[in-house]
Design an enzyme around this catalytic site. Structure first.
Site, PDB file in Angstrom:
ATOM      1  CG  HIS A  91      -7.399   5.920   4.996  1.00 65.07           C
ATOM      2  ND1 HIS A  91      -7.802   4.939   4.507  1.00 65.07           N
ATOM      3  CD2 HIS A  91      -6.087   5.697   5.010  1.00 65.07           C
ATOM      4  CE1 HIS A  91      -6.815   4.037   4.171  1.00 65.07           C
ATOM      5  NE2 HIS A  91      -5.670   4.512   4.487  1.00 65.07           N
ATOM      6  CB  CYS A 132      -4.829  -0.053   7.571  1.00 67.64           C
ATOM      7  SG  CYS A 132      -3.377  -0.429   6.472  1.00 67.64           S
ATOM      8  CG  HIS A 140      -2.678   5.422   7.959  1.00 67.17           C
ATOM      9  ND1 HIS A 140      -3.654   4.549   8.530  1.00 67.17           N
ATOM     10  CD2 HIS A 140      -2.183   4.955   6.873  1.00 67.17           C
ATOM     11  CE1 HIS A 140      -4.038   3.810   7.580  1.00 67.17           C
ATOM     12  NE2 HIS A 140      -3.321   3.917   6.525  1.00 67.17           N
ATOM     13  CG  HIS A 152      -1.783   6.421   2.148  1.00 69.17           C
ATOM     14  ND1 HIS A 152      -0.870   5.604   2.148  1.00 69.17           N
ATOM     15  CD2 HIS A 152      -2.855   5.610   2.529  1.00 69.17           C
ATOM     16  CE1 HIS A 152      -1.209   4.558   2.907  1.00 69.17           C
ATOM     17  NE2 HIS A 152      -2.604   4.522   3.183  1.00 69.17           N
ATOM     18  CG  ASP A 183      -5.314  17.948  -1.995  1.00 70.73           C
ATOM     19  OD1 ASP A 183      -4.576  17.033  -1.714  1.00 70.73           O
ATOM     20  OD2 ASP A 183      -4.810  19.127  -2.489  1.00 70.73           O
ATOM     21  CG  HIS A 184      -3.854  19.269   1.972  1.00 67.91           C
ATOM     22  ND1 HIS A 184      -3.530  18.936   0.587  1.00 67.91           N
ATOM     23  CD2 HIS A 184      -2.834  19.281   2.623  1.00 67.91           C
ATOM     24  CE1 HIS A 184      -2.098  19.019   0.641  1.00 67.91           C
ATOM     25  NE2 HIS A 184      -1.878  18.973   1.761  1.00 67.91           N
ATOM     26  CD  GLU A 233      -3.889   2.483   0.539  1.00 64.81           C
ATOM     27  OE1 GLU A 233      -4.768   2.523   1.214  1.00 64.81           O
ATOM     28  OE2 GLU A 233      -3.109   1.500   0.647  1.00 64.81           O
TER      29      GLU A 233
END
Lengths: 137, 137, 137, 137, 137, 137
Positions: free
Chosen positions: D14, D33, D39, D41, D79-80, D126
């Site tokens: 994100h 950010c 980047h 998480h 996810d991914h 996060e």
């Protein structure tokens, strides 16, 4: 209303004892925590703040800003320090985790609330088995 | 050959400093770890032992027995103590985690090896970011 | 009002099934948790107590005393046991984590409250993905 | 009333930025950010549901069923993935953890409540230092 | 010889793909990790160094100094970055955790060894289920 | 040579006892682990594989493929099972963690090595205090 939490850490020495009591009495009440030569912990501090999301940023508050406040008001005073001897806001108090949570609350309530959100909880993890939470009253 | 590991914990105070050095020199070398009034940690100790499985029990060694040795020889001397002041096997030594690992090895090597297995590693986790391991030489 | 939490652990076997149901029905409802030959977990128990700080000790309650109560009333009955077969306060009940939390509450409410504080929450972590909390009603 | 919690995980990319703002303004508000190249998480999602225990099963709800709902409505979409670009329910929104918690709540409230229990909290971790919780209003 | 380990963290985006391959081929080999819009992780980096204890300090090396090297050479380049696009030492390489470990080794071997100790292991934890270790050859 | 590790989990019941021994003798040797009605654990399994990086994929091996092998050969046989009664490769053996590690090695060595890499270590974490590692000889 959304709740956000920041974790910080500090490593400190302390002991539990009351000057008014004998060493025997301190040992009877506080056990091994009253060792005159101190012991210590890696403390984890979790500070929870609540508020509405800012429509511009979608943040309740920037956790980086909260981290700056916590480091200035709390961590810099406690990390690698002796809680009984070195910490202005703990002077003359018994260094239990309960008292530490209440006194940390007092240090950060005003600067946190000035961000436009509301301090909700100060939680301290002293060991992996012992935690304390304070909600302000 | 199978390796088994037992984790134990202790909470202790310490500081890093050399008496031969001034407070400035200690602070220059050891930084905030040299605070004269001490600080402390929740230490985790991981002791790894290797050996053949006993054909009767299928154990390399009973981890409960290893735990008893660690508590008697190490944890009872360190938990809720001051590493610099209270611990016989650290007297006169600089209280780094490296030295602590080496000295704990010396305390437990003989009783562990008398169980018919071989001490393989003493690992200490001082904070969630700092670890030390010693393999005996 | 301050909240304090003590963590304890126990390793136990159990299965989820109802005697009134066939093995097929049990399997349909409880899935792999109904395996007739049992399975087991490392359970973590978190007990939270709330109260005012004692002016003499600064404690809400001594977490060592709470630990003694939990070990006597709960852990000694559950650790290395079969929840369905060995535990008096679970006899005749379905061994879900929900029921376990409610029944543990009943075992400890009186002795905890006799310390001058109030039982607030019984939380059980069955696996790293599954938790249950009970607040007494 | 008992509370049960299911943990799920997703790894996603994100960035925090507003199209209406310049890169400088985004960097000023969101710091690192706002890196234009993203980047990411490993997010942990904790969903808490409350309700009475079903007298047949002793469950508030079957956590396996809740897991199926979370995987279908939330995890499979996140996810991914890239939260800003790939996720239908985050389109046009700033990808803060606060907004993510609120939008996940909207995705799961109906199917969770159709199980006969009540969605209580969506919590997202996060990083090991930053958490958000949303209770639905 | 004592081994010391420093943990650092970074949050980054990446994807696994080879330009020479079609999207189908990339998806076949790398699965969901090949999502064209990226995904990301909270990476943990563990760097282990071995050496003799310095007789003056009792340190193998000061872990604060190692932390400074890691932050300058590695973390500042990876944290809140895109591993494929933003990181000089990963340019033109497939962004697997294996390659990341090998390339981080190359970045830090010289400055670490100049401290008078020897780089022993670079370990990266990509998720709580996946780890990579590299020992230099 | 790079080392990669996959973590998997299983929840199982077991007990430690030898049929040839009386209940008293079993209790004397195995303590509370010999409870006739079983107990159980959340086991964590860490499988480490070593090899050269494949020049096409930069992987030593795809950890998703290793996960599929572990689930088929190990986890599906152990998860929510009784190690003493339900698991073909543990029949007639004492259910210590040492033996479990050795027998899991035998189940996965061939399929892992057929991936073009080499099985290096099977590690099992039985509780947060007890671990076993086996390196194949």
């Amino acid at each position: 209303m959304v709740y956000i939490t920041r974790r910080e850490q500090f490593s400190a020495a302390h002991k539990l004892f009351r000057k008014e009591w004998s060493e025997e009495k301190n040992n009877e009440v506080f056990g091994k925590c009253s060792n005159p030569n101190w012991h210590g912990h890696n403390y984890e501090l979790f500070v929870t703040v609540k508020g509405e999301q800012n429509p511009d940023t979608s943040f309740v508050a920037n956790l980086s800003t909260i981290s700056v406040i916590l480091r200035e008001k709390v961590i810099s005073k406690l990390d690698h320090k002796n809680i009984n001897l070195d910490v202005d806001f703990m002077k003359g108090k018994t260094a239990t985790t309960e008292t530490l949570a209440v006194e940390i609350w007092k240090q950060i309530e005003t600067p946190i609330n000035q961000l436009g959100c509301t301090l909700h909880c100060v939680k301290i993890r002293e060991t992996e088995n012992n935690y304390v939470e304070y909600f302000g009253s």
